[in-house]
Structures are given as C-alpha cells and as structure tokens.
Design a protein around this motif. Sequence first.
Motif: not given
Length: 275
Positions: A146-152, A170-174, A184-186
């Motif tokens: 996802x782009x960011x955590x809010x988008x999950x 995995x997040x593009x930004x964070x 866990x988020x990469x």
Amino acid sequence: MKNQYQTEEAKITKITVDTPDVKLFRLEMVNSDVPEFYPGQILEISLPGYGEAPVAYCSSASERKYFEICVREIGLLTKRLHELKIGDTIGVRGPYGYGFPTDEIKKRNTLIIAGGIGMIPFRSLLETACDNPDNYPKDIQVFYGSKNKEGLLFESDYDKWCKKIDMHLTLDEGKEGEKVEGVYCDIGLITKLFDKTEVIKDAIAIVCGPPVMCKFVINELKKHNFADEDIYLSLERRMECGVGQCEHCAVGSYFVCKDGPIFSWDKIKGIEGAI
Ligand SMILES: Cc1cc2nc3c(=O)[nH]c(=O)nc-3n(C[C@H](O)[C@H](O)[C@H](O)COP(=O)(O)OP(=O)(O)OC[C@H]3O[C@@H](n4cnc5c(N)ncnc54)[C@H](O)[C@@H]3O)c2cc1C
C-alpha cells in the motif's frame, strides 16, 4: 427467459469505513437468496440516475445470509454509494466471470500479490479459505503493498488470516519496523518482498493491482521460476454490460467480464496492451 440485465434489490445492513475513501458494505438480498458466487467473481451494482459499476465480491463465499462489497469513492456512482446509509437499497446483478482458479488453489500452494485496492477480491478468497480450512489444505502466502499505512485495507481481519496465512505487508512510505495488527511492515515497493522473504514453493501466483505493479511483479515471478501458466492476473477494464455483449472490456479476443477478470499470463502475454 430471464432478462440478463435485470437487477435485484439488496439492502445495506452494515457499513464499515476502511480508509478515508474506501467503505465496506454488507448487503442482504431483499427478495431472493444471496447468489452462489466464487471468490474473484464480480457483480454489477446500480443506483437509479447514476448507472452501474462492476465490483468484486469481498466476503466469504460460504456466508449465505449476506455478502459484502468494498468500494473506493472515485466518481459519480461510487460517491453516491458512499452517501447511502444502513437500510438504503441498491440494485445488484451477477455473479459474472470465472473468479480465481479455485481448483488449483486447493491443490497447490498460492502466492497472492495485491497492490492498493487490488486487495479487495482477495478478501473473499482469504475469508473463504479461513472458513473452510479442510477445503483449502495448501499454504497461502500474501504480499500486500500500500502507498501508506492509512491506505491498508481490512486491518481488523489480519489477526484471523494470520492463523492460516503467511502475510507480508509493505508500504511505499512510512516508518521502518512498524507493525499493523501484529504484522511487520516493510518499507519499499512490493517487489522488495521477493528479496526479503522466502517465496512459497510449488505455488501458483495471483496478482491484482495497478498495471505498472503487475509488470514488475511478473518479472520477479519469472526470476523465481514461476511458469507463465502458473501466473494469474486480475484485469481491470471499463466494463459496461457484464455479459460480453457491449465489447467495452475486450482484451484481444477475450472479454474481462465474461472470460475473466482473472486470466493466466500465458493466455494474455501476447496481447498488446493487456497490462
Ligand atoms: C473487474 C472489475 C472489478 C472491480 N472491482 C472493484 C471493487 O471491488 N471495488 C472498487 O472500488 N472498484 C472496483 N472496480 C472499479 C469500479 O468499477 C470503478 O471505480 C467504478 O465503475 C467507478 O464508477 P463511478 O461512477 O464512481 O466513476 P466514474 O464517474 O464513471 O469515473 C470516475 C473516474 O474513474 C475512472 N474510472 C472509472 N472506472 C474505471 C475503470 N474500471 N478503470 C479505469 N478508470 C476508471 C473514470 O475514467 C473517471 O476518470 C472494478 C472494476 C472492474 C473492471
């Protein structure tokens, strides 16, 4: 003979706000049973004055009292849908298409790769597999970006899914090292997960996400020796009729609504503009 464009009335019985522009709607049929569907199949939803839009089934296929759809607000119809309240009704017709290769998923391990709202149809598969573990005895691994955590999407489901499914986010930004519901988020593009994770073996792969993501993911899958016939892609096109008549969603000689939306890569790789 039944009119194939005839819609049935469905009542909204629950609304969950998933992200700022995505809502999950629970629907119950007003005058009929929930139609039998397979994960990955689609339906047309309609609102008088706003037309129709194709969306994926998003709930467990074994739930017979209701079904769920998850919709991002993007234009006229979806904006109006987001304004509706519990008790309001919409028109629905379907299911359409073939859905995910369920027989293969039951026989072989499955790697799911989802980007952004591409996660929506997979929720139906994951919920169905969690509800029927004996029918889905093989392993499932999920790479979800996802782009960011809010988008999950569907965070509240992760706990349940992780009991059966090997999930990677995995997040593009964070912030590196953050966890979402224990997962866990990469940080980085989804292709990074192929280097950081032990990719499931003897598996088919199913990919749903933006076309640019699909191209890079196919390269990674090929590097990991996935055969073309073991790679499945969910294609998104401007669909209109849903029954292969209007030809809006043609991809070569196929129609996304009637022959898809899931296609094996060996079927479509030679078609210009397929992804
Ligand atoms: C097989 C399939 C499954 C889908 N599943 C879902 C789902 O489960 N949840 C969900 O939220 N959405 C899904 N979509 C997309 C959804 O159908 C569109 O977002 C919806 O039709 C937009 O309707 P609207 O009237 O709100 O937008 P409009 O007012 O018609 O359009 C708003 C903007 O979005 C663009 N747009 C609309 N639809 C598409 C499209 N299909 N491809 C590219 N650009 C488009 C338009 O060009 C315009 O710029 C799916 C699409 C397909 C083909």
